[in-house]
Motif scaffolding. Structure first.
Motif, short mmCIF file in Angstrom:
data_model
loop_
_atom_site.label_atom_id
_atom_site.label_comp_id
_atom_site.label_asym_id
_atom_site.label_seq_id
_atom_site.Cartn_x
_atom_site.Cartn_y
_atom_site.Cartn_z
N ASN A 231 13.33 119.79 23.51
CA ASN A 231 12.03 118.92 23.71
C ASN A 231 11.86 117.88 22.79
N GLY A 232 13.14 117.62 21.97
CA GLY A 232 13.13 116.39 21.05
C GLY A 232 12.91 116.72 19.74
N PHE A 233 12.84 118.12 19.26
CA PHE A 233 12.87 118.40 17.92
C PHE A 233 14.30 118.52 17.24
N ALA A 234 14.35 118.71 15.96
CA ALA A 234 15.68 118.75 15.27
C ALA A 234 15.74 119.79 14.51
N ILE A 235 15.68 120.96 14.96
CA ILE A 235 15.66 122.21 14.19
C ILE A 235 17.17 122.69 13.93
N LYS A 236 17.34 122.60 12.62
CA LYS A 236 18.90 122.78 12.11
C LYS A 236 19.21 124.04 11.31
N ASN A 237 18.12 124.63 10.77
CA ASN A 237 18.02 125.84 9.81
C ASN A 237 17.30 126.94 10.60
N ILE A 238 18.29 128.00 10.87
CA ILE A 238 17.56 129.35 11.38
C ILE A 238 17.61 130.49 10.25
#
Length: 239
Positions: A231-238
């Motif tokens: 949905n357009g987010f840029a989550i790169k860290n879990i």
């Protein structure tokens, strides 16, 4: 604990007689095995060999477990970052030479002074626990004219098999943001000035010996992150 062994009823660490150390440095004292630290760190790191390339993996040692500078320096040499929960731990991580881009600030009850310090420094990620903390961090960042990489702590509603006083991942617990209510808060984070929502984080408790609640929490976390990125987010860290 293979590096701690008894020889003739006398404890030895890495082959060194504890009694000899006591004579040299006096008592009481703490004695750590650098070999044990190194062995355990590398065993943990190699557990990811078939899952993630080294470039996608960052292990951040939880300084609250033991913030001795010598311990931090030993782990830093192996490539470890630091997970800190206070301004004091931030200073210790810096003294140990841990790079800013390998420091994550987690935990509850962060003070304005501590937040100002790490925002000015430019650490890898600041993990926030609530909407109130998120908006406060944004206001500080605006005043300081700094961009902040933020991780949002999610409460996945998973009951861990541990003591109720150190379980932190069920909906009855006060930690993190209910995963079922988190999406609009992620939207808020996206709209706030000087905030970069770079990570999603979870912590369901301590002293957990059964892996099944961990697996369930990670499944829910992965599903949530995929939904965000679709949905357009840029989550790169879990985390």
């Amino acid at each position: 604990m293979d590096n701690f062994k008894y020889k003739d009823n006398v404890l030895h660490v890495e082959g060194v007689n504890i009694a000899d150390i006591a004579k040299e440095v006096g008592t009481p004292f703490y004695c750590y095995s650098s070999k044990s630290l190194e062995d355990n760190y590398m065993a943990y790191r190699h557990a990811f060999d078939k899952i993630l390339p080294d470039s996608d993996l960052l292990i951040c040692y939880a300084c609250k477990s033991n913030s001795n500078i010598a311990v931090l320096k030993t782990l830093k040499k192996l490539g470890s970052g630091a997970d800190i929960v206070s301004g004091g731990e931030f200073l210790r991580a810096q003294r140990a030479g841990i790079e800013l881009e390998k420091i994550v600030y987690s935990g509850v009850g962060k003070s304005g002074t501590e937040l100002t310090t790490v925002i000015n420094a430019g650490i890898l990620q600041l993990n926030v626990e609530s909407v109130e903390e998120l908006t406060f961090v944004s206001s500080l960042a605006v005043k300081l004219n700094k961009q902040v990489n933020v991780g949002l702590r999610i409460n996945p509603d998973v009951v861990a098999d541990t003591h109720e006083k150190i379980a932190t991942g069920s909906k009855e617990d006060k930690f993190g943001i209910d995963i079922n209510k988190a999406y609009p808060i992620c939207e808020l984070a996206k709209s706030l000035p000087n905030i970069n929502l770079t990570g999603i984080t979870v912590h369901i408790g301590s002293q957990i010996t059964d892996l099944s609640p961990m697996r369930e929490a990670y499944k829910r976390l992965a599903k949530f992150v995929k939904m965000l990125n679709n949905n357009g987010f840029a989550i790169k860290n879990i985390d």
